[in-house]
Design a protein around this motif. Structure first.
Motif, PDB file in Angstrom:
ATOM      1  N   ASP A  45      -4.626  -3.813  14.867  1.00 51.84           N
ATOM      2  CA  ASP A  45      -3.334  -3.127  14.935  1.00 51.84           C
ATOM      3  C   ASP A  45      -2.361  -3.645  13.884  1.00 51.84           C
ATOM      4  O   ASP A  45      -1.646  -2.870  13.236  1.00 51.84           O
ATOM      5  CB  ASP A  45      -2.719  -3.293  16.331  1.00 51.84           C
ATOM      6  N   GLU A  46      -2.313  -4.980  13.698  1.00 50.99           N
ATOM      7  CA  GLU A  46      -1.363  -5.553  12.759  1.00 50.99           C
ATOM      8  C   GLU A  46      -1.689  -5.148  11.325  1.00 50.99           C
ATOM      9  O   GLU A  46      -0.797  -4.790  10.547  1.00 50.99           O
ATOM     10  CB  GLU A  46      -1.372  -7.085  12.870  1.00 50.99           C
ATOM     11  N   ALA A  86      -0.839  -1.494  10.869  1.00 52.68           N
ATOM     12  CA  ALA A  86       0.608  -1.294  10.727  1.00 52.68           C
ATOM     13  C   ALA A  86       1.062  -1.651   9.321  1.00 52.68           C
ATOM     14  O   ALA A  86       1.911  -0.962   8.737  1.00 52.68           O
ATOM     15  CB  ALA A  86       1.350  -2.149  11.760  1.00 52.68           C
ATOM     16  N   LYS A 139      -0.122   1.091   6.902  1.00 52.62           N
ATOM     17  CA  LYS A 139       0.677   2.299   7.097  1.00 52.62           C
ATOM     18  C   LYS A 139       2.031   2.158   6.427  1.00 52.62           C
ATOM     19  O   LYS A 139       2.564   3.117   5.870  1.00 52.62           O
ATOM     20  CB  LYS A 139       0.845   2.560   8.593  1.00 52.62           C
ATOM     21  N   GLU A 140       2.588   0.953   6.455  1.00 58.41           N
ATOM     22  CA  GLU A 140       3.922   0.714   5.902  1.00 58.41           C
ATOM     23  C   GLU A 140       3.903   0.560   4.386  1.00 58.41           C
ATOM     24  O   GLU A 140       4.752   1.103   3.680  1.00 58.41           O
ATOM     25  CB  GLU A 140       4.516  -0.548   6.539  1.00 58.41           C
TER      26      GLU A 140
END
Length: 332
Positions: A88-89, A92, A95-96
């Motif tokens: 997940d990290e 994220a 994605k950013e």
């Protein structure tokens, strides 16, 4: 700024961001800008010396469909490292900011897929989850070269726990890789690899997976664990039962729970009952336990230190009295 200094700076930034909050809960602990910086820093930390060397050698970065990349034939991490929560990290961050650090893949003919992952499996999983292309370096590599790159990249980042390295070494040996290849993939010597193989062989893989990667548990404690496991015929069953009773325990605690299960009631009942109590005026002063290593005298907390000093000062005289008594008995 040198690479070493920049890594230190990134580590300090992350450390400050991850400190427990001391401000009231209602106030934000970090700014959105700093959180974005942290996400990028975590990606940069994924970059190792091996990747630097590949880029300096002139290898180019390409973008491929994650579905075109086959998994590695020998996993280096435990299965939990690739579940949804674990990526997940990274997802994220990608994605950013996009995928900052590329992976390494090689041309592949198996499974009908054109490529096989060498390293960067978590980034590959994150890209796939996001529906994005996977950025990677493509290089022709033999099986042995691929396994060395795979292990060396993790070793340079100190990314695998000790027990994961042990399991990685055993998987390579079972796949038929030579000992020198295993040593190169783990950047260590033959004697160390032999020890790692003994540990991984002594403990079944399903037991290791039940405990987890245990990143804070090092070599000595795993040696102690393997020795304790070897002494218990019901070791696997006891561990799984104990861990099943506390499924929410952290990995550090799961290791302690498993080791405790192995050591609980380890001594035979006969040996446990071989204890003599020393009493005076109805009070328990000490106990004497008898083991293979010899008798052991243990004073209770109620005995003052002055009495122990008093006894210690007269120990030589008492021993002489005992020897004389034994000699008289033998003559009589």
């Amino acid at each position: 700024m040198s690479r070493k200094d920049s890594r230190g700076m990134f580590a300090n930034v992350l450390g400050q961001l991850e400190q427990p909050a001391v401000a009231p809960v209602a106030k934000p602990t970090t700014s959105p800008h700093l959180l974005k910086v942290a996400a990028g820093v975590r990606q940069i930390q994924e970059k190792g010396e091996v990747l630097d060397r590949l880029l300096k050698d002139g290898d180019h970065i390409v973008e491929v469909d994650p579905d075109d990349v086959a998994p590695s034939s020998i996993p280096d991490r435990f299965d939990g490292a690739y579940d949804d929560a674990a990526i997940d990290e990274i997802a994220a961050s990608i994605k950013e900011r996009g995928q900052i650090v590329p992976g390494l893949i090689r041309p592949h003919r198996g499974n009908g897929l054109p490529y096989q992952i060498v390293f960067g499996r978590r980034r590959l999983a994150a890209a796939k989850a996001l529906g994005l292309k996977f950025r990677a370096i493509v290089r022709e590599l033999s099986d042995e070269e691929a396994i060395v790159f795979q292990g060396e990249e993790n070793a340079n980042r100190n990314d695998l726990s000790f027990i994961e390295k042990c399991a990685f070494a055993l998987s390579q040996e079972q796949a038929g890789y030579r000992r020198d290849v295993i040593c190169a993939s783990l950047a260590t010597g033959k004697s160390h690899v032999s020890e790692m193989l003994r540990i991984a062989t002594a403990i079944p893989r399903d037991v290791l997976l039940a405990i987890g990667s245990s990143p804070e548990i090092g070599r000595r404690r795993w040696i102690d664990f393997a020795d304790a496991f070897a002494r218990r015929q019901d070791g696997a069953a006891r561990i799984k039962q104990s861990l099943g009773q506390d499924k929410a325990a952290a990995e550090k605690d799961r290791f302690a729970i498993a080791l405790g299960a192995l050591k609980a009631e380890a001594a035979p009942a006969a040996a446990q009952s071989a204890v003599t109590e020393i009493r005076a005026n109805g009070f328990l002063l000490a106990t004497v336990s008898y083991a293979k290593t010899g008798p052991k005298l243990s004073f209770t907390k109620a005995v003052p230190a002055s009495f122990v000093d008093f006894l210690n000062a007269r120990m030589e005289a008492l021993h002489s009295e005992f020897v004389q008594s034994t000699q008289r008995s033998s003559k009589g």
